[in-house]
Scaffold this motif. Structure first.
Motif, PDB file in Angstrom:
ATOM      1  N   ARG A 139      10.097  -6.513 -23.983  1.00  0.00           N
ATOM      2  CA  ARG A 139      11.135  -7.754 -23.956  1.00  0.00           C
ATOM      3  C   ARG A 139      12.275  -7.851 -24.602  1.00  0.00           C
ATOM      4  NH1 ARG A 139       6.190 -10.118 -26.336  1.00  0.00           N
ATOM      5  NH2 ARG A 139       6.850 -11.341 -28.374  1.00  0.00           N
ATOM      6  N   THR A 140      13.265  -8.509 -23.805  1.00  0.00           N
ATOM      7  CA  THR A 140      14.461  -8.805 -24.563  1.00  0.00           C
ATOM      8  C   THR A 140      14.576 -10.373 -25.146  1.00  0.00           C
ATOM      9  OG1 THR A 140      15.340  -6.912 -23.034  1.00  0.00           O
ATOM     10  CG2 THR A 140      16.854  -8.826 -24.345  1.00  0.00           C
ATOM     11  N   ARG A 141      14.930 -10.452 -26.327  1.00  0.00           N
ATOM     12  CA  ARG A 141      14.875 -11.615 -27.064  1.00  0.00           C
ATOM     13  C   ARG A 141      16.345 -12.059 -27.158  1.00  0.00           C
ATOM     14  NH1 ARG A 141      11.849 -12.244 -32.615  1.00  0.00           N
ATOM     15  NH2 ARG A 141      13.716 -10.962 -33.471  1.00  0.00           N
ATOM     16  N   CYS A 142      16.919 -13.165 -26.907  1.00  0.00           N
ATOM     17  CA  CYS A 142      18.170 -13.503 -26.922  1.00  0.00           C
ATOM     18  C   CYS A 142      18.164 -14.559 -28.345  1.00  0.00           C
ATOM     19  CB  CYS A 142      18.603 -14.535 -25.721  1.00  0.00           C
ATOM     20  SG  CYS A 142      18.746 -13.451 -24.277  1.00  0.00           S
ATOM     21  N   LYS A 143      19.077 -13.954 -29.207  1.00  0.00           N
ATOM     22  CA  LYS A 143      19.220 -14.777 -30.275  1.00  0.00           C
ATOM     23  C   LYS A 143      20.123 -15.932 -30.257  1.00  0.00           C
ATOM     24  CE  LYS A 143      17.929 -10.953 -33.335  1.00  0.00           C
ATOM     25  NZ  LYS A 143      18.319 -10.182 -34.563  1.00  0.00           N
ATOM     26  N   VAL A 144      20.252 -17.039 -31.211  1.00  0.00           N
ATOM     27  CA  VAL A 144      21.084 -18.226 -31.368  1.00  0.00           C
ATOM     28  C   VAL A 144      22.458 -17.783 -31.378  1.00  0.00           C
ATOM     29  CG1 VAL A 144      21.756 -20.315 -32.674  1.00  0.00           C
ATOM     30  CG2 VAL A 144      19.324 -19.293 -32.407  1.00  0.00           C
ATOM     31  N   ASP A 145      22.760 -16.739 -31.801  1.00  0.00           N
ATOM     32  CA  ASP A 145      24.065 -16.175 -31.888  1.00  0.00           C
ATOM     33  C   ASP A 145      24.716 -15.374 -30.747  1.00  0.00           C
ATOM     34  OD1 ASP A 145      22.815 -13.894 -32.033  1.00  0.00           O
ATOM     35  OD2 ASP A 145      23.657 -13.159 -33.970  1.00  0.00           O
ATOM     36  N   GLY A 146      23.970 -15.213 -29.681  1.00  0.00           N
ATOM     37  CA  GLY A 146      24.149 -14.629 -28.407  1.00  0.00           C
ATOM     38  C   GLY A 146      23.760 -13.253 -28.322  1.00  0.00           C
ATOM     39  N   SER A 147      23.464 -12.694 -29.594  1.00  0.00           N
ATOM     40  CA  SER A 147      23.058 -11.080 -29.546  1.00  0.00           C
ATOM     41  C   SER A 147      21.829 -10.988 -29.049  1.00  0.00           C
ATOM     42  CB  SER A 147      23.116 -10.731 -30.765  1.00  0.00           C
ATOM     43  OG  SER A 147      22.185 -11.491 -31.814  1.00  0.00           O
ATOM     44  N   ARG A 148      21.435  -9.889 -28.458  1.00  0.00           N
ATOM     45  CA  ARG A 148      20.121  -9.376 -27.885  1.00  0.00           C
ATOM     46  C   ARG A 148      19.414  -8.674 -28.689  1.00  0.00           C
ATOM     47  NH1 ARG A 148      20.537  -9.260 -21.420  1.00  0.00           N
ATOM     48  NH2 ARG A 148      21.501 -11.169 -21.210  1.00  0.00           N
ATOM     49  N   GLU A 149      18.060  -8.508 -28.719  1.00  0.00           N
ATOM     50  CA  GLU A 149      17.161  -7.639 -29.464  1.00  0.00           C
ATOM     51  C   GLU A 149      16.052  -7.296 -28.448  1.00  0.00           C
ATOM     52  OE1 GLU A 149      15.543  -7.683 -33.787  1.00  0.00           O
ATOM     53  OE2 GLU A 149      14.162  -8.734 -32.723  1.00  0.00           O
ATOM     54  N   LEU A 150      15.782  -5.995 -28.567  1.00  0.00           N
ATOM     55  CA  LEU A 150      14.702  -5.605 -27.731  1.00  0.00           C
ATOM     56  C   LEU A 150      13.431  -5.461 -28.575  1.00  0.00           C
ATOM     57  CD1 LEU A 150      13.597  -3.869 -25.153  1.00  0.00           C
ATOM     58  CD2 LEU A 150      14.451  -1.856 -26.366  1.00  0.00           C
ATOM     59  N   LYS A 151      12.376  -5.956 -28.070  1.00  0.00           N
ATOM     60  CA  LYS A 151      11.161  -6.226 -28.776  1.00  0.00           C
ATOM     61  C   LYS A 151      10.089  -5.276 -28.196  1.00  0.00           C
ATOM     62  CE  LYS A 151       9.606  -9.312 -31.193  1.00  0.00           C
ATOM     63  NZ  LYS A 151       9.138 -10.705 -31.560  1.00  0.00           N
TER      64      LYS A 151
END
Length: 206
Positions: A159-171
């Motif tokens: 799943r892709t997590r969107c962070k507060v700063d707008g960046s994305r991280e694949l979990k």
């Protein structure tokens, strides 16, 4: 003193170290391997000669490239192999990786298939017709890199997590049955994936 024709033939017919090494690394376009790649090829030759478990399996296997990647305090060694040989490598991967990590002082050894990404200009520059093969698109190649990195551990979900700063991280969620074997390697997996794809990633177990 003259050398007999028979003796000359024997000397000339003996394969050189370079000849033997070339059976273990075949670079694109016939390029010469660098010193590190040569050292990896030599270790593969040594294992083929000395390991009863790997000798038969390694006989027809080779790599196309090798490189070291610094990941934080760790160093990973990436072995690129022909896609057509990946399944053969998988059959011996656990044993081969264990032996190579002994030879290279505990550095994490990873085996990735050599893949080519076909960009959007593919249809315009190629004589072939039709869409880009799905297995060669950027997304599919990045998915395949991830599968190669964690093998033989299976991926249970993403799943892709969107962070507060707008960046994305694949979990990535991994099967828990292999947790004891791979938990200590996850930082290297994540670091190498990010360097190869420019995408942030994290792992957890199911």
């Amino acid at each position: 003193t003259s050398t007999s024709p028979h003796r000359t033939c024997i000397v000339r017919c003996l394969p050189t170290t370079r000849d033997r090494m070339s059976t273990k690394i075949r670079k694109s376009g016939g390029a010469e391997p660098d010193d590190f790649e040569a050292s990896v090829a030599q270790e593969l030759l040594n294992l083929e000669a000395t390991s009863t478990e790997l000798k038969g399996a390694l006989r027809d296997l080779y790599i196309t490239a090798a490189k070291e990647v610094e990941v934080g305090r760790n160093t990973a060694i990436i072995l690129y192999v022909p896609f057509k040989l990946l399944k053969s490598y998988h059959k011996i991967q656990s044993k081969l990786v264990r032996e190579l990590e002994k030879k290279f002082s505990g550095k994490t050894v990873l085996i990735l298939a050599q893949r080519t990404i076909l960009g959007k200009s593919y249809r315009r520059s190629s004589k072939t017709t039709g869409p880009i093969p799905r297995s060669r698109t950027l997304t599919k190649v990045q998915d395949a890199i991830l599968d190669d990195l964690v093998y033989p551990t299976e991926i249970a979900g993403k799943r892709t997590r969107c962070k507060v700063d707008g960046s994305r991280e694949l979990k990535v969620i991994l099967e828990s049955k292999d947790q004891a074997n791979v938990e200590g390697r996850l930082d290297v997996f994540a670091g190498v994936y990010t360097k190869l794809t420019n995408k942030a990633i994290s792992f957890e177990f199911q």
